[in-house]
Design an enzyme around this catalytic site. Sequence first.
Site, PDB file in Angstrom:
ATOM      1  N   ARG A  67      36.993  79.079 102.993  1.00 14.32           N
ATOM      2  CA  ARG A  67      36.289  79.475 104.125  1.00 14.32           C
ATOM      3  C   ARG A  67      37.093  80.474 105.180  1.00 14.32           C
ATOM      4  NH1 ARG A  67      31.792  78.106 106.583  1.00 14.32           N
ATOM      5  NH2 ARG A  67      31.798  77.849 108.810  1.00 14.32           N
ATOM      6  N   HIS A  83      47.453  82.656  97.160  1.00 18.86           N
ATOM      7  CA  HIS A  83      46.437  83.523  96.510  1.00 18.86           C
ATOM      8  C   HIS A  83      46.766  83.732  95.012  1.00 18.86           C
ATOM      9  CE1 HIS A  83      43.432  86.680  96.614  1.00 18.86           C
ATOM     10  NE2 HIS A  83      44.167  87.391  96.140  1.00 18.86           N
ATOM     11  N   ASP A 111      43.823  87.932 103.157  1.00 16.08           N
ATOM     12  CA  ASP A 111      44.930  88.358 102.007  1.00 16.08           C
ATOM     13  C   ASP A 111      45.748  89.289 102.309  1.00 16.08           C
ATOM     14  OD1 ASP A 111      43.459  86.076 100.531  1.00 16.08           O
ATOM     15  OD2 ASP A 111      42.121  87.598  99.660  1.00 16.08           O
ATOM     16  N   GLU A 143      51.712  78.917  90.246  1.00 17.50           N
ATOM     17  CA  GLU A 143      51.431  78.371  91.645  1.00 17.50           C
ATOM     18  C   GLU A 143      51.970  77.004  91.774  1.00 17.50           C
ATOM     19  OE1 GLU A 143      47.196  79.019  92.682  1.00 17.50           O
ATOM     20  OE2 GLU A 143      47.007  80.194  91.055  1.00 17.50           O
TER      21      GLU A 143
HETATM   22  C1  GRF Z   1      44.165  78.607  93.153  1.00 18.23           C
HETATM   23  O1  GRF Z   1      44.114  79.504  92.130  1.00 18.23           O
HETATM   24  C2  GRF Z   1      44.692  79.150  94.464  1.00 18.23           C
HETATM   25  O2  GRF Z   1      45.444  80.317  94.044  1.00 18.23           O
HETATM   26  C3  GRF Z   1      43.423  79.686  95.053  1.00 18.23           C
HETATM   27  O3  GRF Z   1      42.336  78.820  94.881  1.00 18.23           O
HETATM   28  C4  GRF Z   1      42.500  78.095  93.752  1.00 18.23           C
HETATM   29  C5  GRF Z   1      42.845  76.682  94.076  1.00 18.23           C
HETATM   30  O4  GRF Z   1      42.927  75.800  92.935  1.00 18.23           O
HETATM   31  N1  GRF Z   1      43.470  80.137  96.461  1.00 18.23           N
HETATM   32  P1  GRF Z   1      43.248  74.316  93.398  1.00 18.23           P
HETATM   33  O5  GRF Z   1      42.137  73.682  94.280  1.00 18.23           O
HETATM   34  O6  GRF Z   1      44.599  74.122  94.211  1.00 18.23           O
HETATM   35  O7  GRF Z   1      43.577  73.671  92.108  1.00 18.23           O
END
Ligand code: GRF
Length: 224
Positions: free
Chosen positions: A102, A120, A156, A185
């Site tokens: 959002r 991101h 971003d 991530e």
């Molecule tokens: C991730 O790929 C994050 O980088 C992006 O949205 C996705 C969220 O995945 N902003 P999660 O809900 O953390 O599993």
Amino acid sequence: MAAAQTSSVGGKTRVAILISGRGSNMASLIAAAEAPDYPAEILLVASNRPEAPGLTYAAERGIPTRALDHRAYSSREAFDAALNAELEAAGIDLVCLAGFMRIFTAGFVETWAGRMINIHPSLLPLFKGVHTHEQALAAGVRLHGCTVHYVVPELDAGPIIAQGAVPVRPGDDSDALAARILVQEHRLYPQALALVAGGKARLDGARVVFSEEVPEVEGALLSL
Ligand code: GRF
């Protein structure tokens, strides 16, 4: 921009995580924060989608959760004001966006300038917005990845704290690429949050400065 800074001086940084869905990055932050020497504690998980599975996960671990259904608010400003009130009530120092789908008002971003970070799924400044893995495949890049950055009004575009890269392999589709990046991530975000919460990374104008040499981490493709 007079950015307020976060620091662990005098105790742990008080963190809220904002999600919209699955919450796997949220889970990685929660797990990291269970370590006694981690410089942040997770005090609130909030979602604009009441059905977000991540809310259940957090609640099961005893973390206070809030569901603020954005459809129940008459305007973006009203939603952001309600969210801000929850963050203030919980005494939050730092907001981590983790799949929070959002857009904020400029006022909300200004209120949390220097105190809100996001992950991101691309190597910014490449591939902003949505469908980043499709964008990467269409561009034919051989490296793709993820970025943790401060949040600024432009989507971003905020100063970069840490990045992780993965190879793009022949035959990859967007699902394969997304899965490979998600592993990075989950490694990167907890380490980036530790840098910010521990006062080792902070905003200085449009760039992030580091107070000490940032240690190399396992895997040469991760750059904190
Ligand atoms: C991730 O790929 C994050 O980088 C992006 O949205 C996705 C969220 O995945 N902003 P999660 O809900 O953390 O599993």
